[in-house]
Design an enzyme around this catalytic site. Structure first.
Site, PDB file in Angstrom:
ATOM      1  N   ARG A  57       1.194  -1.341  -0.196  1.00 54.09           N
ATOM      2  CA  ARG A  57       0.257   0.244   0.185  1.00 54.09           C
ATOM      3  C   ARG A  57       1.094   1.440   0.268  1.00 54.09           C
ATOM      4  NH1 ARG A  57      -3.977   0.983  -2.010  1.00 54.09           N
ATOM      5  NH2 ARG A  57      -5.434  -0.745  -0.893  1.00 54.09           N
ATOM      6  N   GLN A  76      -8.368  -5.685  -9.654  1.00 58.37           N
ATOM      7  CA  GLN A  76      -8.354  -4.151  -9.629  1.00 58.37           C
ATOM      8  C   GLN A  76      -7.181  -3.977  -9.826  1.00 58.37           C
ATOM      9  OE1 GLN A  76     -10.872  -1.112  -8.518  1.00 58.37           O
ATOM     10  NE2 GLN A  76      -9.134  -0.455  -7.035  1.00 58.37           N
ATOM     11  N   ARG A  81       0.924  -6.275  -9.564  1.00 58.18           N
ATOM     12  CA  ARG A  81       1.530  -5.692  -8.365  1.00 58.18           C
ATOM     13  C   ARG A  81       1.600  -6.405  -7.333  1.00 58.18           C
ATOM     14  NH1 ARG A  81      -3.733  -1.929  -6.508  1.00 58.18           N
ATOM     15  NH2 ARG A  81      -4.926  -3.247  -6.595  1.00 58.18           N
ATOM     16  N   HIS A 148       1.155   3.589  -9.921  1.00 53.76           N
ATOM     17  CA  HIS A 148      -0.160   4.188  -9.023  1.00 53.76           C
ATOM     18  C   HIS A 148       0.967   4.796  -8.120  1.00 53.76           C
ATOM     19  CE1 HIS A 148      -3.550   4.204  -6.252  1.00 53.76           C
ATOM     20  NE2 HIS A 148      -3.916   3.949  -7.254  1.00 53.76           N
ATOM     21  N   ASP A 192     -11.232  11.017  -6.675  1.00 58.17           N
ATOM     22  CA  ASP A 192     -11.031   9.677  -7.362  1.00 58.17           C
ATOM     23  C   ASP A 192     -11.377  10.050  -8.775  1.00 58.17           C
ATOM     24  OD1 ASP A 192     -11.685   6.364  -6.645  1.00 58.17           O
ATOM     25  OD2 ASP A 192     -10.243   7.455  -8.669  1.00 58.17           O
ATOM     26  N   GLU A 251      -1.205   9.676 -10.851  1.00 58.72           N
ATOM     27  CA  GLU A 251      -0.674   8.946 -11.808  1.00 58.72           C
ATOM     28  C   GLU A 251      -0.840   8.938 -13.085  1.00 58.72           C
ATOM     29  OE1 GLU A 251      -3.695   5.337 -10.295  1.00 58.72           O
ATOM     30  OE2 GLU A 251      -4.014   7.505  -8.520  1.00 58.72           O
TER      31      GLU A 251
HETATM   32  O1  TA6 Z   1      -5.514   4.627  -8.089  1.00 55.93           O
HETATM   33  C1  TA6 Z   1      -7.055   5.372  -7.525  1.00 55.93           C
HETATM   34  C2  TA6 Z   1      -7.472   4.300  -7.385  1.00 55.93           C
HETATM   35  O2  TA6 Z   1      -8.847   3.421  -8.890  1.00 55.93           O
HETATM   36  C3  TA6 Z   1      -9.069   3.795  -6.215  1.00 55.93           C
HETATM   37  O3  TA6 Z   1     -10.464   4.437  -7.268  1.00 55.93           O
HETATM   38  C4  TA6 Z   1      -8.819   3.535  -5.307  1.00 55.93           C
HETATM   39  O4  TA6 Z   1      -9.342   2.503  -6.206  1.00 55.93           O
HETATM   40  C5  TA6 Z   1      -7.124   3.521  -5.797  1.00 55.93           C
HETATM   41  O5  TA6 Z   1      -7.386   3.531  -6.742  1.00 55.93           O
HETATM   42  C6  TA6 Z   1      -6.265   2.178  -4.523  1.00 55.93           C
HETATM   43  O6  TA6 Z   1      -7.013   1.206  -5.229  1.00 55.93           O
HETATM   44  P1  TA6 Z   1      -6.055  -0.788  -4.609  1.00 55.93           P
HETATM   45  O7  TA6 Z   1      -7.165  -1.027  -5.615  1.00 55.93           O
HETATM   46  O8  TA6 Z   1      -5.239  -0.642  -4.497  1.00 55.93           O
HETATM   47  O9  TA6 Z   1      -7.050  -0.424  -2.741  1.00 55.93           O
END
Ligand code: TA6
Length: 282
Positions: A57, A76, A81, A148, A192, A251
């Site tokens: 994180r 996501q 990563r 990111h 966001d 980002e």
């Molecule tokens: O880059 C912004 C984002 O897409 C937010 O919507 C939030 O979800 C963040 O990334 C962190 O995502 P994660 O999957 O690392 O918790």
């Protein structure tokens, strides 16, 4: 520089050049430290887990083969990563990590690939990251991607992002599309946003440190700006309500402008150079 054990025993590469240093974990090719003159410019959550496959994180994790949910994976930001990369080249001030498709990745995404992450420290402390994607399969592939970043700020209330005025953006909290009429982006609450076709140069100002961090992106069409604010941060076990004020994400992304399409054997590269300066005392 050698590969040394980092937190959780995970291997990392340490880079240094003059007044600058950086650290890059092989897990997720995650940049976890960039210091100029001893000042840490990246934010890593004090609650970050160094326990694969969980992503670290903070710092700068690599998002591939999708940014957010802009792709077919249920994960996501994709799997890059969450996966262990390998060191292909390492020097005192630069290194190159590689991630090749495997049974595990092919099970999630049926495309053979090779990723390369090149990180280098430049004169004056600037840092450059370059992501290269090679389609090593025999079929065409499409992907979205992002670096990111979590940049350290004195306090989110002191932070403003400059260079996005007049651009269309997708508000990722609602899915709505708007045009940003404000001179700068500030963070009165959760922000966001994915800015579409963002300019190459974007600035993150911190009035608390009287500093500016310049991003100069090449090949990434879009830019994402994020801070979760307290409620969402509190719901994130590896962040928590006590740490969300210490960072802003700005980002470089290839996201809403459209996926990259690569024919068999083709490659794509995109890079970002980060520069940090203290402003003259005003
Ligand atoms: O880059 C912004 C984002 O897409 C937010 O919507 C939030 O979800 C963040 O990334 C962190 O995502 P994660 O999957 O690392 O918790």
């Amino acid at each position: 520089m050698p590969v040394v054990p980092g937190k959780g025993g995970l291997p990392k590469v340490v880079l240094s050049s003059g007044e600058a240093s950086a650290e890059l974990y092989l897990h997720g090719a995650t940049l976890t430290s960039w210091k100029v003159g001893g000042e840490e410019l990246l934010f890593v959550s004090p609650k970050a887990l160094y326990a694969p496959p969980k992503a670290i994180r903070g710092g700068v994790p690599a998002c591939f083969p999708q940014f957010a949910m802009l792709g077919p994976l249920q994960a996501q930001h994709g799997f890059a990563r969450n996966t262990e990369w390998q060191v292909a080249e390492e020097g005192a001030a630069s290194c190159r990590l590689v991630l090749e498709s495997s049974e595990a990745t092919l099970a999630q995404w049926p495309h053979p690939f090779r990723l390369e992450m090149a990180v280098s420290l430049h004169a004056g402390g600037a840092l450059q990251q370059e992501l290269t994607v090679v389609n090593t399969g025999e079929q065409a592939m499409e992907f979205t991607a992002a670096l990111h970043t979590y940049f350290s700020v004195s306090d989110v209330s002191n932070a403003s992002v400059v260079g996005l005025k007049g651009l269309q953006y997708v508000d990722n909290t609602s899915g709505s599309t708007s045009t940003d009429a404000a001179d700068v982006v500030t963070f009165p609450g959760e922000v966001d946003r994915t800015y579409i076709a963002a300019p190459a140069a974007i600035k993150l100002r911190d009035s608390g440190r009287n500093s500016v961090l310049l991003l100069h992106k090449r090949g990434f069409a879009d830019a994402v700006v994020w801070n979760p604010a307290e409620a969402k941060a509190a719901s994130m076990g590896d962040l928590g309500a006590e740490h969300w004020r210490g960072f802003v994400c700005v980002e470089a992304a290839q996201a809403r402008s459209g996926a990259v399409a690569l024919a068999a054997g083709q490659r794509w590269s995109a890079s970002v150079e980060y520069e940090y300066d203290h402003l003259e005392e005003s």
